[in-house]
Design a protein around this motif. Structure first.
Motif, PDB file in Angstrom:
ATOM      1  N   UNK A   1      24.115  41.006  74.683  1.00  9.19           N
ATOM      2  CA  UNK A   1      23.332  40.055  75.600  1.00  9.19           C
ATOM      3  C   UNK A   1      22.664  39.354  74.593  1.00  9.19           C
ATOM      4  N   UNK A   2      22.534  38.620  73.878  1.00 15.02           N
ATOM      5  CA  UNK A   2      22.220  37.598  72.918  1.00 15.02           C
ATOM      6  C   UNK A   2      20.316  38.460  72.593  1.00 15.02           C
ATOM      7  N   UNK A   3      21.115  39.827  71.963  1.00 10.59           N
ATOM      8  CA  UNK A   3      19.820  40.284  71.325  1.00 10.59           C
ATOM      9  C   UNK A   3      18.949  39.917  70.376  1.00 10.59           C
ATOM     10  N   UNK A   4      19.885  39.444  69.334  1.00  6.97           N
ATOM     11  CA  UNK A   4      19.506  38.720  67.701  1.00  6.97           C
ATOM     12  C   UNK A   4      19.992  37.245  68.348  1.00  6.97           C
ATOM     13  N   UNK A   5      18.584  36.046  67.641  1.00  3.19           N
ATOM     14  CA  UNK A   5      18.890  34.583  67.990  1.00  3.19           C
ATOM     15  C   UNK A   5      17.872  33.768  66.948  1.00  3.19           C
ATOM     16  N   UNK A   6      19.123  32.634  66.541  1.00  2.00           N
ATOM     17  CA  UNK A   6      18.367  32.232  65.116  1.00  2.00           C
ATOM     18  C   UNK A   6      18.004  30.487  66.217  1.00  2.00           C
ATOM     19  N   UNK A   7      17.045  30.066  65.926  1.00  2.00           N
ATOM     20  CA  UNK A   7      16.946  29.011  66.037  1.00  2.00           C
ATOM     21  C   UNK A   7      16.012  27.910  64.969  1.00  2.00           C
ATOM     22  N   UNK A   8      16.300  26.495  65.175  1.00  3.98           N
ATOM     23  CA  UNK A   8      16.239  25.876  64.049  1.00  3.98           C
ATOM     24  C   UNK A   8      14.698  24.876  64.137  1.00  3.98           C
TER      25      UNK A   8
ATOM     26  N   UNK B   1      11.004  21.001  70.469  1.00  3.21           N
ATOM     27  CA  UNK B   1      10.418  21.953  69.056  1.00  3.21           C
ATOM     28  C   UNK B   1      11.809  22.338  68.659  1.00  3.21           C
ATOM     29  N   UNK B   2      13.025  23.013  69.211  1.00  2.00           N
ATOM     30  CA  UNK B   2      13.835  24.427  69.157  1.00  2.00           C
ATOM     31  C   UNK B   2      15.213  23.805  69.628  1.00  2.00           C
ATOM     32  N   UNK B   3      15.926  24.392  68.887  1.00  3.54           N
ATOM     33  CA  UNK B   3      17.477  24.549  69.051  1.00  3.54           C
ATOM     34  C   UNK B   3      18.449  25.186  68.715  1.00  3.54           C
ATOM     35  N   UNK B   4      18.903  26.250  69.915  1.00  7.32           N
ATOM     36  CA  UNK B   4      19.416  27.518  69.827  1.00  7.32           C
ATOM     37  C   UNK B   4      21.108  26.791  68.518  1.00  7.32           C
ATOM     38  N   UNK B   5      20.760  27.456  67.508  1.00  2.33           N
ATOM     39  CA  UNK B   5      22.136  27.558  67.008  1.00  2.33           C
ATOM     40  C   UNK B   5      23.167  28.935  65.897  1.00  2.33           C
TER      41      UNK B   5
ATOM     42  N   UNK C   1       3.801  21.300  61.486  1.00  3.89           N
ATOM     43  CA  UNK C   1       3.272  20.390  60.461  1.00  3.89           C
ATOM     44  C   UNK C   1       2.733  21.518  59.451  1.00  3.89           C
ATOM     45  N   UNK C   2       3.130  23.335  59.148  1.00  4.50           N
ATOM     46  CA  UNK C   2       2.423  23.245  58.054  1.00  4.50           C
ATOM     47  C   UNK C   2       4.150  23.189  57.020  1.00  4.50           C
ATOM     48  N   UNK C   3       4.853  23.442  57.784  1.00  6.16           N
ATOM     49  CA  UNK C   3       6.144  23.375  56.684  1.00  6.16           C
ATOM     50  C   UNK C   3       6.589  22.075  56.497  1.00  6.16           C
ATOM     51  N   UNK C   4       6.325  21.203  56.820  1.00  9.19           N
ATOM     52  CA  UNK C   4       6.794  19.100  57.157  1.00  9.19           C
ATOM     53  C   UNK C   4       8.099  19.352  57.299  1.00  9.19           C
ATOM     54  N   UNK C   5       8.393  18.715  56.756  1.00  9.01           N
ATOM     55  CA  UNK C   5      10.111  18.293  56.318  1.00  9.01           C
ATOM     56  C   UNK C   5      11.003  18.235  55.684  1.00  9.01           C
ATOM     57  N   UNK C   6      10.280  18.909  54.582  1.00 11.19           N
ATOM     58  CA  UNK C   6      11.643  19.192  53.103  1.00 11.19           C
ATOM     59  C   UNK C   6      12.495  19.620  53.031  1.00 11.19           C
ATOM     60  N   UNK C   7      11.969  20.827  53.747  1.00  9.21           N
ATOM     61  CA  UNK C   7      13.151  22.546  53.407  1.00  9.21           C
ATOM     62  C   UNK C   7      13.298  22.603  55.103  1.00  9.21           C
ATOM     63  N   UNK C   8      14.741  22.756  55.698  1.00 10.41           N
ATOM     64  CA  UNK C   8      14.436  22.690  56.770  1.00 10.41           C
ATOM     65  C   UNK C   8      14.591  24.099  57.250  1.00 10.41           C
ATOM     66  N   UNK C   9      14.079  25.117  58.683  1.00  4.67           N
ATOM     67  CA  UNK C   9      12.914  25.811  58.936  1.00  4.67           C
ATOM     68  C   UNK C   9      13.584  26.532  59.602  1.00  4.67           C
ATOM     69  N   UNK C  10      13.892  27.954  59.688  1.00  9.41           N
ATOM     70  CA  UNK C  10      14.708  28.405  61.196  1.00  9.41           C
ATOM     71  C   UNK C  10      13.756  29.313  61.518  1.00  9.41           C
ATOM     72  N   UNK C  11      13.975  29.675  62.568  1.00  8.04           N
ATOM     73  CA  UNK C  11      13.218  30.960  63.135  1.00  8.04           C
ATOM     74  C   UNK C  11      14.280  32.410  63.629  1.00  8.04           C
TER      75      UNK C  11
END
Length: 334
Positions: free
Chosen positions: A320-327, A310-314, A207-217
């Motif tokens: 051991x999966x130390x660092x992960x990026x989610x969309x 609300x997220x997918x692992x990309x 809700x905070x960022x909306x759909x104007x740009x792709x946001x990753x965690x």
């Protein structure tokens, strides 16, 4: 996939986590004490010495104007080093990035060289595959690395005064631009999101960022070392248990010890990394902590079973999966 196969895969991942870890960085496990500058040594204090580093040794998406190496030690024993690269961003504003030196694997007690390789690989993927207008959410130090190494925009890149309580960050304070009022508000918001219920946090983020740009965690296991910092910025204090378990010569026996402690400390949910001759193990005895965004996105055993909505692992690193990026909103990088 059958339940039996899935559980077998989770056990395999836990073995990787235990077998291929290394000493957790930033040494928050050490006694809290002031850093003595310029290599001074005293008792159990954490000491630091710093010196210029060749700019050519640091490769980023921006030319480094200067690079400084900060070498930390305790009682004359080298622990780890960090680099601080100073550069200008695309509009000419001064920026800094805390980086892991490539040659740090030579210090047996601190595998920052492994973190260097993980970050270089992740940054290369992000630079090549993330959209130009991608926005990355992370904690501030990871945000610095995202921006400098990949050139992509990070929502947080500067710390505030609450960060400089610990001895490591206090030693680097003069080299790091400090957050503005707006950026301090972002620190508080990110600390809140990471430590609140995962699905509620993801709903708020969308809700905070909306759909104007792709946001990753972007998250990694070192975030567990920032728990006190999250609380200082207004996040919820997370009730995670941790313990150092001596490593033996039998990996299966080590895993059994870790699992036994995890069940004794809680419900058996754990994340483990090897630190020299012992395992640093985290467990989630509190149900609320177990369902927070931070825990759900890190490779705890139960978190691996199902992602929050609300997220997918990309992207996920080795080790051991130390660092992960989610969309956010399940829109993966192509």
């Amino acid at each position: 996939m059958s339940r039996k196969i899935r559980e077998g895969l989770l056990m395999l991942i836990s073995i990787v986590l235990l077998a291929t870890g290394g000493t957790i960085l930033y040494r928050q496990l050490l006694p809290s004490s002031a850093v003595k500058a310029d290599g001074a040594k005293s008792g159990g204090q954490l000491s630091v010495r710093h010196a210029p580093e060749p700019k050519a040794d640091v490769q980023g998406r921006f030319p480094a104007q200067s690079v400084e190496r900060y070498a930390f030690s305790q009682e004359g024993k080298d622990l780890f080093s960090l680099l601080v690269a100073r550069y200008q961003d695309s509009i000419g504003l001064p920026q800094s990035a805390v980086l892991f030196p490539k040659d740090a694997q030579e210090i047996a007690s601190s595998p920052t060289g492994l973190r260097h390789d993980i970050w270089q690989s992740a940054a290369d993927i992000i630079a090549r595959k993330a959209p130009e207008n991608a926005l990355f959410l992370s904690w501030w130090d990871d945000g610095q690395r995202i921006h400098y190494l990949s050139g992509k925009e990070a929502w947080l890149r500067k710390p505030s005064d609450k960060t400089f309580v610990g001895p490591v960050w206090k030693a680097l304070q003069d080299s790091l631009p400090v957050a503005s009022d707006e950026e301090r508000a972002r620190l508080a918001q990110m600390a809140r999101w990471l430590t609140m219920d995962s699905e509620k946090a993801l709903s708020e983020i969308a809700a905070h960022f909306g759909a104007s740009r792709p946001v990753y965690l972007l998250v990694n296991n070192d975030l567990l070392l920032h728990l006190a910092e999250f609380t200082a910025y207004g996040g919820t204090s997370l009730s995670l248990d941790s313990k150092n378990i001596p490593a033996g010569n039998d990996l299966h026996g080590d895993i059994a010890l870790v699992k036994r402690w995890a069940f004794e400390a809680g419900d058996g949910n754990y994340l483990a990394q090897k630190e020299g001759n012992y395992y640093r193990v985290w467990s989630t005895p509190d149900a609320k902590a177990k369902n927070t965004l931070l825990v759900r996105l890190l490779p705890f055993i139960d978190s691996l079973k199902k992602l929050p909505k609300g997220v997918s692992l990309v992207y996920q690193s080795h080790w051991g999966g130390f660092l992960s990026v989610y969309k956010i909103d399940n829109q993966p990088i192509h």
